[in-house]
Design a protein around this motif. Structure first.
Motif, PDB file in Angstrom:
ATOM      1  N   ARG A  66      11.191  32.709 -18.748  1.00 48.22           N
ATOM      2  CA  ARG A  66       9.942  33.190 -18.293  1.00 48.22           C
ATOM      3  C   ARG A  66       9.403  32.444 -17.215  1.00 48.22           C
ATOM      4  O   ARG A  66       9.728  31.219 -17.343  1.00 48.22           O
ATOM      5  N   VAL A  67       8.554  32.892 -16.481  1.00 45.91           N
ATOM      6  CA  VAL A  67       7.773  32.463 -15.459  1.00 45.91           C
ATOM      7  C   VAL A  67       6.666  31.620 -16.266  1.00 45.91           C
ATOM      8  O   VAL A  67       5.869  32.272 -17.079  1.00 45.91           O
ATOM      9  N   HIS A  68       6.312  30.158 -16.068  1.00 47.84           N
ATOM     10  CA  HIS A  68       5.432  29.613 -16.539  1.00 47.84           C
ATOM     11  C   HIS A  68       4.243  29.383 -16.038  1.00 47.84           C
ATOM     12  O   HIS A  68       3.017  29.600 -16.266  1.00 47.84           O
ATOM     13  N   ALA A 118      18.263  33.417 -20.549  1.00 47.04           N
ATOM     14  CA  ALA A 118      16.782  34.107 -20.496  1.00 47.04           C
ATOM     15  C   ALA A 118      15.636  32.877 -20.302  1.00 47.04           C
ATOM     16  O   ALA A 118      15.762  31.820 -20.893  1.00 47.04           O
ATOM     17  N   MET A 163      12.469  44.291 -19.830  1.00 42.75           N
ATOM     18  CA  MET A 163      13.538  43.787 -18.862  1.00 42.75           C
ATOM     19  C   MET A 163      14.761  44.283 -19.130  1.00 42.75           C
ATOM     20  O   MET A 163      15.184  44.389 -20.302  1.00 42.75           O
ATOM     21  N   GLY A 201      11.639  28.199 -21.389  1.00 44.85           N
ATOM     22  CA  GLY A 201      12.174  29.055 -22.315  1.00 44.85           C
ATOM     23  C   GLY A 201      13.144  28.145 -23.160  1.00 44.85           C
ATOM     24  O   GLY A 201      13.745  27.189 -22.564  1.00 44.85           O
ATOM     25  N   GLY A 252       4.317  34.508 -17.547  1.00 43.02           N
ATOM     26  CA  GLY A 252       4.866  35.469 -18.333  1.00 43.02           C
ATOM     27  C   GLY A 252       5.896  36.412 -18.234  1.00 43.02           C
ATOM     28  O   GLY A 252       6.638  37.045 -18.966  1.00 43.02           O
ATOM     29  N   ASP A 253       6.146  36.579 -16.929  1.00 49.76           N
ATOM     30  CA  ASP A 253       7.433  37.384 -16.337  1.00 49.76           C
ATOM     31  C   ASP A 253       8.547  36.927 -17.069  1.00 49.76           C
ATOM     32  O   ASP A 253       8.832  35.682 -17.178  1.00 49.76           O
ATOM     33  N   GLU A 254       9.653  37.679 -17.542  1.00 57.62           N
ATOM     34  CA  GLU A 254      10.724  37.407 -18.136  1.00 57.62           C
ATOM     35  C   GLU A 254      12.033  37.816 -16.856  1.00 57.62           C
ATOM     36  O   GLU A 254      11.822  38.564 -16.174  1.00 57.62           O
ATOM     37  N   LEU A 296       9.725  27.828 -14.507  1.00 54.01           N
ATOM     38  CA  LEU A 296      10.518  28.460 -15.425  1.00 54.01           C
ATOM     39  C   LEU A 296      10.538  27.712 -16.896  1.00 54.01           C
ATOM     40  O   LEU A 296      10.631  26.555 -16.665  1.00 54.01           O
ATOM     41  N   ARG A 317      16.331  36.487 -15.824  1.00 52.91           N
ATOM     42  CA  ARG A 317      17.542  35.725 -16.479  1.00 52.91           C
ATOM     43  C   ARG A 317      18.209  34.762 -15.108  1.00 52.91           C
ATOM     44  O   ARG A 317      17.847  35.379 -14.105  1.00 52.91           O
TER      45      ARG A 317
END
Length: 246
Positions: free
Chosen positions: A14-16, A12, A1, A32, A101-103, A30, A105
């Motif tokens: 991440r997509v869950h 920050a 990222m 984190g 898993g994508d990160e 999301l 903000r």
């Protein structure tokens, strides 16, 4: 990222999970550590960093897009993203391609489209994009509070379940379906509000969605029903040729 100058002002995450709720509705959860314990009121939104931006803006913060929060349990923040299906911008591209898993903000929840605790009753009016805000607002109503509403979506499969246990008795929500007609300047939605049998005294109205339709409904409430403007809360999300009006 990619790292940017103002990242320290963002959270920050991440997509869950990602789930297609309807042909044009995507549910994205999301998570984190930085999403734990946020202050959120139903109806508020977050601004997500969804991609690159032109020139110096990319170096500062990138491209931000605004999404209403569908639910938040203190740890997981849930969005339902409406995909217009026209020319794809960076927000639509992010929602279409998001994977677990994508990160990313985002900014903390904010916004003034929230419940009025002093309202005599509540009136909700809008189309597909508005129902994402209205679901959590309706679920947050205190027991016994009256709610009226006119909601218009294109087809029945784009209708979200806005309720919760034990709420239906206090709600009078009317749904209509455009079946391909434009949602812009929707006089059919104004006519539905005009047909409502509301109490004589004004309550608090929440008008969200397409900007021109909001103007038409507000004019009906102020001119025909003589509601004071302070009793009407508005949140335009889009209008033809422009989406993401923050």
């Amino acid at each position: 990222m990619k790292r940017r100058l103002l990242d320290r002002m963002l959270l920050a995450a991440r997509v869950h999970t990602v789930e297609q709720r309807a042909p044009r509705l995507r549910h994205i959860a999301l998570t984190g550590p930085e999403l734990t314990g946020l202050a959120w009121q139903p109806g508020q939104h977050v601004r997500l960093q969804v991609g690159a931006a032109p020139g110096a803006v990319d170096w500062l913060v990138g491209t931000l897009r605004t999404y209403t929060v569908w639910d938040y349990d203190g740890e997981t923040l849930e969005l339902i993203v409406y995909q217009h299906g026209e020319d794809e911008g960076p927000g639509a591209g992010w929602a279409r391609t998001a994977r677990p898993g994508d990160e990313l903000r985002l900014m903390k929840p904010e916004g003034s489209l929230v419940l009025d605790p002093a309202a005599r009753y509540h009136l909700f009016v809008g189309e597909e994009t508005a129902q994402v805000a209205y679901g959590p607002m309706l679920r947050a109503l205190p027991a016994g509070q009256r709610a009226f509403g006119c909601l218009e979506v294109d087809t029945p499969d784009e209708r979200l379940d806005l309720g919760g246990p034990g709420t239906a008795a206090n709600w009078d929500l009317n749904w209509s379906f455009r079946q391909g007609r434009s949602a812009a300047s929707a006089t059919s939605l104004v006519d539905a509000v005009r047909a409502l049998d509301l109490p004589a005294e004004p309550g608090t109205a929440y008008l969200a969605g397409e900007a021109r339709t909001i103007q038409l409904v507000r004019r009906h409430l102020t001119e025909d029903r003589h509601w004071p403007r302070r009793s009407i809360r508005t949140k335009p999300f889009w209008t033809p040729g422009r989406k993401g009006m923050d």
